[in-house]
Design a protein around this motif. Structure first.
Motif, PDB file in Angstrom:
ATOM      1  N   GLY A 164       0.817  -1.212   0.000  1.00 43.33           N
ATOM      2  CA  GLY A 164       0.000   0.000   0.000  1.00 43.33           C
ATOM      3  C   GLY A 164       0.846   1.256   0.000  1.00 43.33           C
ATOM      4  N   GLY A 165       1.401   1.565  -1.142  1.00 44.16           N
ATOM      5  CA  GLY A 165       2.169   2.816  -1.246  1.00 44.16           C
ATOM      6  C   GLY A 165       3.538   2.745  -0.614  1.00 44.16           C
ATOM      7  N   GLY A 166       4.062   1.578  -0.442  1.00 46.10           N
ATOM      8  CA  GLY A 166       5.352   1.488   0.244  1.00 46.10           C
ATOM      9  C   GLY A 166       6.495   1.270  -0.694  1.00 46.10           C
ATOM     10  N   GLY A 167       7.521   1.812  -0.527  1.00 41.76           N
ATOM     11  CA  GLY A 167       8.928   1.632  -0.588  1.00 41.76           C
ATOM     12  C   GLY A 167       9.702   1.191  -1.809  1.00 41.76           C
ATOM     13  N   GLY A 168       9.127   0.872  -2.981  1.00 39.16           N
ATOM     14  CA  GLY A 168       9.982   0.324  -4.037  1.00 39.16           C
ATOM     15  C   GLY A 168      10.873   1.370  -4.669  1.00 39.16           C
ATOM     16  N   ASN A 169      11.880   0.884  -5.367  1.00 37.17           N
ATOM     17  CA  ASN A 169      12.741   1.791  -6.115  1.00 37.17           C
ATOM     18  C   ASN A 169      12.083   2.176  -7.422  1.00 37.17           C
ATOM     19  N   GLU A 170      12.571   3.251  -7.971  1.00 38.24           N
ATOM     20  CA  GLU A 170      12.167   3.615  -9.310  1.00 38.24           C
ATOM     21  C   GLU A 170      13.032   2.846 -10.308  1.00 38.24           C
ATOM     22  N   HIS A 171      12.417   2.339 -11.367  1.00 33.58           N
ATOM     23  CA  HIS A 171      13.185   1.735 -12.448  1.00 33.58           C
ATOM     24  C   HIS A 171      13.575   2.852 -13.398  1.00 33.58           C
ATOM     25  N   VAL A 172      14.880   3.073 -13.589  1.00 30.30           N
ATOM     26  CA  VAL A 172      15.321   4.243 -14.349  1.00 30.30           C
ATOM     27  C   VAL A 172      16.129   3.841 -15.582  1.00 30.30           C
ATOM     28  N   ASP A 173      16.172   4.761 -16.550  1.00 34.15           N
ATOM     29  CA  ASP A 173      17.099   4.638 -17.674  1.00 34.15           C
ATOM     30  C   ASP A 173      18.464   5.133 -17.201  1.00 34.15           C
ATOM     31  N   ILE A 174      19.507   4.582 -17.783  1.00 36.42           N
ATOM     32  CA  ILE A 174      20.856   4.955 -17.349  1.00 36.42           C
ATOM     33  C   ILE A 174      21.115   6.455 -17.528  1.00 36.42           C
ATOM     34  N   ALA A 175      20.612   7.011 -18.619  1.00 41.01           N
ATOM     35  CA  ALA A 175      20.848   8.442 -18.862  1.00 41.01           C
ATOM     36  C   ALA A 175      20.150   9.330 -17.829  1.00 41.01           C
ATOM     37  N   GLU A 176      19.160   8.756 -17.146  1.00 41.19           N
ATOM     38  CA  GLU A 176      18.438   9.537 -16.141  1.00 41.19           C
ATOM     39  C   GLU A 176      19.205   9.691 -14.832  1.00 41.19           C
ATOM     40  N   ILE A 177      20.215   8.853 -14.640  1.00 41.93           N
ATOM     41  CA  ILE A 177      20.940   8.861 -13.363  1.00 41.93           C
ATOM     42  C   ILE A 177      21.769  10.137 -13.264  1.00 41.93           C
ATOM     43  N   ASP A 178      21.364  11.009 -12.369  1.00 43.58           N
ATOM     44  CA  ASP A 178      22.044  12.299 -12.275  1.00 43.58           C
ATOM     45  C   ASP A 178      22.260  12.781 -10.850  1.00 43.58           C
ATOM     46  N   SER A 179      22.140  11.869  -9.884  1.00 44.04           N
ATOM     47  CA  SER A 179      22.496  12.259  -8.522  1.00 44.04           C
ATOM     48  C   SER A 179      23.000  11.040  -7.754  1.00 44.04           C
ATOM     49  N   PRO A 180      23.893  11.261  -6.790  1.00 41.66           N
ATOM     50  CA  PRO A 180      24.457  10.144  -6.044  1.00 41.66           C
ATOM     51  C   PRO A 180      23.514   9.666  -4.941  1.00 41.66           C
ATOM     52  N   GLU A 181      23.795   8.481  -4.422  1.00 41.36           N
ATOM     53  CA  GLU A 181      23.095   7.933  -3.269  1.00 41.36           C
ATOM     54  C   GLU A 181      21.609   7.715  -3.480  1.00 41.36           C
ATOM     55  N   GLU A 182      21.226   7.432  -4.717  1.00 43.39           N
ATOM     56  CA  GLU A 182      19.848   7.041  -4.992  1.00 43.39           C
ATOM     57  C   GLU A 182      19.803   5.527  -5.131  1.00 43.39           C
ATOM     58  N   VAL A 204      20.365  -1.134  -6.760  1.00 38.70           N
ATOM     59  CA  VAL A 204      21.732  -0.647  -6.920  1.00 38.70           C
ATOM     60  C   VAL A 204      21.765   0.806  -6.433  1.00 38.70           C
ATOM     61  N   VAL A 205      22.931   1.229  -5.965  1.00 46.17           N
ATOM     62  CA  VAL A 205      23.073   2.587  -5.434  1.00 46.17           C
ATOM     63  C   VAL A 205      23.882   3.422  -6.409  1.00 46.17           C
ATOM     64  N   THR A 206      23.427   4.625  -6.670  1.00 46.69           N
ATOM     65  CA  THR A 206      24.183   5.510  -7.565  1.00 46.69           C
ATOM     66  C   THR A 206      25.300   6.194  -6.797  1.00 46.69           C
ATOM     67  N   ASP A 207      26.358   6.540  -7.524  1.00 46.70           N
ATOM     68  CA  ASP A 207      27.487   7.229  -6.921  1.00 46.70           C
ATOM     69  C   ASP A 207      27.997   8.249  -7.930  1.00 46.70           C
ATOM     70  N   GLU A 208      28.784   9.188  -7.447  1.00 45.37           N
ATOM     71  CA  GLU A 208      29.315  10.216  -8.331  1.00 45.37           C
ATOM     72  C   GLU A 208      30.765  10.492  -7.991  1.00 45.37           C
TER      73      GLU A 208
END
Ligand SMILES: [Zn+2]
Length: 312
Positions: free
Chosen positions: A66-84, A140-144
Motif C-alpha cells: 500500500g504505497g510502500g517503498g519500491g525503487n524507481e526503475h530508471v534509464d541509465i541516462a536519467e541517473i544524475d544524482s548520487p546515493e539514490e 543498486v546505489v548511484t554514486d558520483e
C-alpha cells in the motif's frame, strides 16, 4: 542515526512482513545497520532497500504494501544524482580488471539511453555478471565522482538474467577546454602483438606475456580542463595524428634519429599543451575516448592575452 532509531525502523518493517516471512527484528536491524554504517546509505534509502529485499523474498509486489517503498526503475541516462537506490535493466558492455580486493567486478553497463560504470563489491557475495548478458538489477546505489556517475552493486542487490538483447545507445560527450597535462605512456608507444592483448609495453615487456616484439602505435593520454571539471582523454592513433600533425611513420623516424622514443612525446607536448580543443567521444569509465577533435581559438580572456603578450 542512533541505534534505537534503527531498532524502531526495523520493528516497523518487521510488522509489514511478519505474516509472510520468518525474519526477526534483529536480522532486519542488522541489514539496516550494514547499509547505514558500512555503506553510508541515508536511512530512508536503507529502509527502502531493506523493504525491497523482503518484498522479493516474500514474492510480494510493492503494491501489496500500500504505497510502500519500491525503487524507481530508471534509464541509465536519467541517473544524475548520487546515493539514490534504483533498479535498472542493462547489458554488460565491458568488464575491466578490478584494481582492489574489495571489488569483485568492475565494468560498463549499457541500455538504450547510454552507458554507466558499475562496481560490484567482493563482500556483496553476488553471482558473476557475464559480458554481453542482459540483467535486471534491483537495488543498486548511484554514486558520483568528479561529475561522472556510477552504480554500485551491494549485498542487497538482486540480479536476474534476462533472455533478451539491448541495443546500447551512444552517449558521446563534448568537452571544450584547455589541454593542461599529458600523462606518461603518451607519444610513440609499443603494444603487445599477442591476439586480443594490445597492452602497452613497459621496457619491452607485456605485463601478461613477458618480453615480446612490440608493435609501434601512437596515442596520447591527456587531461582537459573545461573550467568546471577535468577529464582524462585518450587520443588513438588517428586522433593523435590529427591533433599533433605527426603521423606514425614520422614519429618512428624521429625516434630512430634520436635513438629515443621520448622525443616524440616531447615534440607533441610542445605542440598541444596549453591549447584549447573541442573533444567529442564516448566515455569509458573515467576516460573520454576522443573520436573527434578540433582546435579552438583561445577564449578572449584579457589577462591570458596580456600574459602571453609579455612572454613573447
Ligand atoms: Zn600481452
Amino acid at each position: 542515526m542512533t541505534e534505537s532509531d534503527l531498532r524502531t525502523q526495523a520493528t516497523e518493517i518487521h510488522e509489514q512482513f511478519s505474516d509472510q516471512l520468518e525474519v526477526t527484528v534483529e536480522e532486519i536491524e542488522e541489514r539496516l545497520e550494514t547499509l547505514v554504517n558500512e555503506y553510508k546509505v541515508p536511512t530512508n534509502e536503507a529502509r527502502r532497500s531493506v523493504i525491497n529485499t523482503y518484498l522479493d523474498e516474500a514474492g510480494m509486489d510493492r503494491d501489496d504494501l500500500g504505497g510502500g517503498g519500491g525503487n524507481e526503475h530508471v534509464d541509465i541516462a536519467e541517473i544524475d544524482s548520487p546515493e539514490e537506490w534504483v533498479d535498472i535493466t542493462a547489458k554488460v558492455v565491458d568488464l575491466w580488471d578490478a584494481t582492489s580486493d574489495a571489488v569483485a567486478q568492475v565494468g560498463l553497463l549499457g541500455d538504450e539511453t547510454g552507458t554507466i560504470k558499475f562496481t560490484k563489491w567482493s563482500k556483496s557475495d553476488l553471482p558473476s555478471l557475464e559480458e554481453g548478458a542482459v540483467y535486471n538489477l534491483r537495488n543498486v546505489v548511484t554514486d558520483e565522482y568528479q561529475g561522472r556517475f556510477s552504480v554500485k552493486l551491494n549485498r542487497t542487490t538482486t540480479i536476474e538474467e534476462l533472455d533478451e538483447d539491448i541495443e546500447v545507445g551512444e552517449d558521446d560527450v563534448e568537452i571544450e577546454g584547455a589541454l593542461v597535462d599529458i600523462q606518461s605512456d603518451s607519444g610513440l608507444i609499443k603494444r603487445c602483438p599477442e591476439e586480443d592483448c594490445t597492452r602497452v609495453l613497459q621496457n619491452g615487456r607485456c605485463s601478461e606475456h613477458g618480453e615480446v616484439e612490440g608493435e609501434f602505435d601512437l596515442r596520447i593520454k591527456a587531461v582537459v580542463d573545461d573550467g568546471a571539471d577535468v577529464y582524462e582523454v585518450i587520443f588513438d592513433k588517428e586522433t593523435t595524428e590529427e591533433l599533433t600533425g605527426i603521423d606514425l611513420e614520422e614519429a618512428q623516424e624521429m625516434a630512430m634519429d634520436a635513438l629515443d622514443t621520448s622525443v616524440v612525446a616531447d615534440e607533441m607536448t610542445d605542440k598541444i599543451l596549453g591549447q584549447y580543443y573541442s573533444v567529442t567521444g564516448p566515455t569509458f569509465g573515467r576516460y573520454v575516448l576522443a573520436n573527434e577533435v578540433e582546435q579552438l581559438r583561445e577564449p578572449a580572456d584579457p589577462e591570458a592575452v596580456l600574459i602571453k603578450a609579455r612572454s613573447i
